[in-house]
Write a protein that holds these residues in place. Sequence first.
Motif, short mmCIF file in Angstrom:
data_model
loop_
_atom_site.label_atom_id
_atom_site.label_comp_id
_atom_site.label_asym_id
_atom_site.label_seq_id
_atom_site.Cartn_x
_atom_site.Cartn_y
_atom_site.Cartn_z
N ASN A 37 7.57 -22.74 -14.21
CA ASN A 37 8.04 -22.33 -12.88
C ASN A 37 7.14 -21.33 -12.18
OD1 ASN A 37 10.84 -23.65 -12.62
ND2 ASN A 37 10.78 -22.85 -14.70
N ALA A 38 6.28 -20.67 -12.96
CA ALA A 38 5.34 -19.75 -12.32
C ALA A 38 4.31 -20.52 -11.50
CB ALA A 38 4.65 -18.87 -13.36
N ALA A 39 4.09 -21.80 -11.89
CA ALA A 39 3.16 -22.62 -11.11
C ALA A 39 3.86 -23.12 -9.85
CB ALA A 39 2.67 -23.79 -11.95
N THR A 102 0.27 -18.43 -0.65
CA THR A 102 -0.21 -17.08 -0.90
C THR A 102 -1.73 -16.99 -0.73
OG1 THR A 102 1.59 -16.79 -2.47
CG2 THR A 102 -0.26 -15.27 -2.67
N THR A 103 -2.42 -17.97 -1.27
CA THR A 103 -3.89 -17.98 -1.21
C THR A 103 -4.37 -17.92 0.23
OG1 THR A 103 -3.89 -19.32 -3.21
CG2 THR A 103 -5.93 -19.28 -1.93
N GLU A 104 -3.78 -18.74 1.09
CA GLU A 104 -4.21 -18.73 2.48
C GLU A 104 -3.86 -17.40 3.15
OE1 GLU A 104 -4.38 -22.21 5.53
OE2 GLU A 104 -2.53 -21.13 5.92
N GLU A 128 -5.39 -9.46 -11.60
CA GLU A 128 -5.02 -10.31 -10.46
C GLU A 128 -5.29 -11.80 -10.68
OE1 GLU A 128 -3.22 -9.01 -7.97
OE2 GLU A 128 -3.44 -7.25 -9.26
N HIS A 129 -4.50 -12.59 -10.02
CA HIS A 129 -4.76 -14.01 -9.83
C HIS A 129 -6.06 -14.12 -9.03
CE1 HIS A 129 -4.11 -18.07 -8.17
NE2 HIS A 129 -3.19 -18.25 -9.09
N HIS A 130 -6.85 -15.15 -9.26
CA HIS A 130 -8.12 -15.30 -8.53
C HIS A 130 -7.90 -15.24 -7.02
CE1 HIS A 130 -9.60 -17.75 -12.25
NE2 HIS A 130 -9.61 -16.45 -12.48
N SER A 178 2.77 -10.02 -12.45
CA SER A 178 1.63 -10.79 -12.94
C SER A 178 2.04 -12.21 -13.31
CB SER A 178 1.04 -10.11 -14.17
OG SER A 178 0.31 -11.05 -14.93
N ASN A 179 1.19 -13.17 -12.95
CA ASN A 179 1.49 -14.56 -13.32
C ASN A 179 1.07 -14.86 -14.75
OD1 ASN A 179 -1.31 -14.45 -12.58
ND2 ASN A 179 -1.32 -16.67 -12.59
N VAL A 180 0.50 -13.86 -15.45
CA VAL A 180 0.11 -14.07 -16.85
C VAL A 180 1.12 -13.42 -17.80
CG1 VAL A 180 -1.68 -13.64 -18.59
CG2 VAL A 180 -2.33 -14.18 -16.23
N GLY A 205 3.11 -11.25 -3.58
CA GLY A 205 4.49 -11.43 -4.02
C GLY A 205 4.79 -12.80 -4.60
N ALA A 206 3.74 -13.56 -4.93
CA ALA A 206 3.95 -14.94 -5.39
C ALA A 206 4.93 -15.02 -6.56
CB ALA A 206 2.61 -15.59 -5.78
N GLN A 207 4.80 -14.07 -7.52
CA GLN A 207 5.68 -14.11 -8.70
C GLN A 207 6.81 -13.09 -8.60
OE1 GLN A 207 5.35 -16.50 -10.77
NE2 GLN A 207 3.25 -17.14 -10.34
N HIS A 233 6.76 -22.63 -2.25
CA HIS A 233 6.85 -23.64 -3.32
C HIS A 233 7.19 -23.01 -4.67
CE1 HIS A 233 3.06 -23.00 -5.59
NE2 HIS A 233 2.63 -22.51 -4.44
N LYS A 234 7.12 -21.69 -4.76
CA LYS A 234 7.55 -21.02 -6.00
C LYS A 234 8.99 -20.52 -5.86
CE LYS A 234 2.86 -19.37 -7.06
NZ LYS A 234 2.38 -20.24 -8.14
N MET A 235 9.59 -20.79 -4.71
CA MET A 235 10.98 -20.36 -4.50
C MET A 235 11.85 -21.53 -4.03
SD MET A 235 10.05 -17.61 -1.53
CE MET A 235 11.65 -17.37 -0.79
N1 PMP Z 1 -0.89 -14.94 -6.85
C1 PMP Z 1 -0.16 -15.13 -7.94
C2 PMP Z 1 0.30 -13.93 -8.72
C3 PMP Z 1 0.19 -16.41 -8.35
O1 PMP Z 1 0.92 -16.60 -9.45
C4 PMP Z 1 -0.25 -17.51 -7.58
C5 PMP Z 1 0.10 -18.93 -8.00
N2 PMP Z 1 -0.16 -19.24 -9.32
C6 PMP Z 1 -1.01 -17.26 -6.45
C7 PMP Z 1 -1.32 -15.97 -6.11
C8 PMP Z 1 -1.49 -18.37 -5.58
O2 PMP Z 1 -0.39 -19.00 -5.02
P1 PMP Z 1 -0.57 -20.33 -4.19
O3 PMP Z 1 -1.19 -21.32 -5.11
O4 PMP Z 1 0.79 -20.69 -3.77
O5 PMP Z 1 -1.47 -20.00 -3.05
#
Ligand code: PMP
Length: 439
Positions: A37-39, A102-104, A128-130, A178-180, A205-207, A233-235
Motif C-alpha cells: 500500500n505504500a506504493a 507528489t513527484t510533480e 528521502e524518496h528520490h 518514510s516510505n522505507v 506527505g505521500a506516506q 493514488h496512495k489514499m
Molecule cells: N515520496 C514518498 C515518501 C513516497 O513514498 C512516494 C511514492 N513511493 C513519492 C514521494 C512519490 O510519489 P508519486 O509516485 O505519487 O509521485
Amino acid sequence: MLGYWSYTSPYRNMIVGVDTKVPLSNGNSSTYINFDNAATTPPFVSVLKEIIDFSPWYSSINRGKGYKSQISSNLYENSRKIVLNFVKADEKYNTVIYVKNTTEGINKLSYRLCDKNNECVILSTNMEHHSNDLPWRDKYKLDYIKLDKNGRLSMEDLEQKLINYKGNVKLVTISGASNVTGFLNPIYDVARLAHQYAAKILVDGAQLVPHVPMDMKNQDSLEHIDFLVFSAHKMYAPFGIGVLIGPKEIFKKGEPHYKGGGTVDFVTHDYVIWNDPPNNEEAGTPNVMGVIALVAAINTLNQIGMNNIESYENALLRYTVSALKNIEDVELYGDLDNLNNKVAIIPFNIKGIHHSKVAEILSSKAGIAVRTGCFCAQPYVQELLNISKEESLNFIKDSKQKRPGMIRASFGLYNSFFEIDYFINVLKHIVKNKNLYIN
Ligand code: PMP
C-alpha cells in the motif's frame, strides 16, 4: 493480542477488489493479499461510485458557460477548500495546486523557490524518496541532514546545518513519513527550527496524509508547515491527481514552469499577463475526475476518522513486528522499540535468500504482494544496510551483480490480522525450507 478489533478489518468492505483471486504457481488460486500500500492503494467503493454518479455531469471547466460546465467548474474550484480543510491549512494564505502526484508537486516547487537559485541552500535528508532529492540537485546547493544510528532524523545535525549556512537555507524538505521505515519525522520541531533560521519547510506527505491526521497549522504559528505535497493514488483515489499546497505569494512571482492554456489572463505575440495562482500553475485541461475522486476519498477518510485509521494501522504494525521478531532469520530494520512514531511500513530481509526471491515466492505460492529493492530511496537503504560508498560504486561498475535491498510490507486500513497471520505462516515456511530457495 488483537485488542478490540475483530480478526478482519472494520473498513474492508469500503475497498474495491479485496476478494479478487489470483493464480498461484501450483495451478490453484488464492485471494490476493496486498501488502504494497505504500506504493499505491486500491480505490474506495465510494470513490468509484462518485465517479459514476458524477460522469453524466462531466464537462469542460473554467471556460464553458454551459450548465454542465458550470457544475464541473464549481465542483473543481470548491474542492480546493475541502483539501485545505482536510490538512488544516491556513486558507487566507495558502493555495491548492493540482498536480499529477507528489513527484510533480515537488518538481513544480523546485522551479519556484528562489530568484537566484545558486545562492539558495536546500536541506533535504538522508532518508528521502528520490522524488524529494533529485528535483533539488540540479538547481540549488543541496545538503542532506544526517540520520542517527536507527535511521531517524538527527535534529542536532539539522540545527548545526542551519547555523553553518548562516541564514541561506531557503527550504528544509523532509518526508512526513518514510516510505522505507515508516518513521514519522518530527515535522513541527523541524518547522520551528527552520522558521527560527528564516527557512521554510516542505513536508512530502505521500506516506503521511493517508495514514495520520494532518495539521499544517495556522500561519502565525512557528510550527506551521509552509508546503505540503501528496498523491491521491496512495489514499484510495487512483485517478491521476496529487496536491501541492503552499503560500499564494510564492506562486505569484515570475513565470510558471509549465506554460499553456489556463495559465494566462491575456496574451499578444509580444506580451503575456499570467493568471494568479493556482491557475497559472495548472497548465492544460484540469483533471476534474481526479478531483472528484480525491474529494470522495477525503470525505470517506473523514467519515472513518483519521485518528481511527492511525490506531487501527498501528495495531496491525505492532502485531506484525512482534510476530516477525519471533521468526528466526528474519532481519528487521530501523528502530523497533518506538512503534508509536511509525506508520505501518515494515522493511525486512530473510537471511540467506535474496529479497526479490522472497517476494517472488510470496506472490507465486501465496498470492501475497510486497515490494522489494530500495523503494526509490537508494541512499537510505544503503545506509540502513551499512553499504559503504565504495561498495555502492561496485554495483555501478558491475551491472550483473545482484542489487542489495529489502522486502517491504506496508498496510492500508483494509488489511486484516487474518492476512497477517497467513503472511507470517508463509514466511515461517520459507525460513524452514530455506535450502530449497537459496540461490
Ligand atoms: N515520496 C514518498 C515518501 C513516497 O513514498 C512516494 C511514492 N513511493 C513519492 C514521494 C512519490 O510519489 P508519486 O509516485 O505519487 O509521485
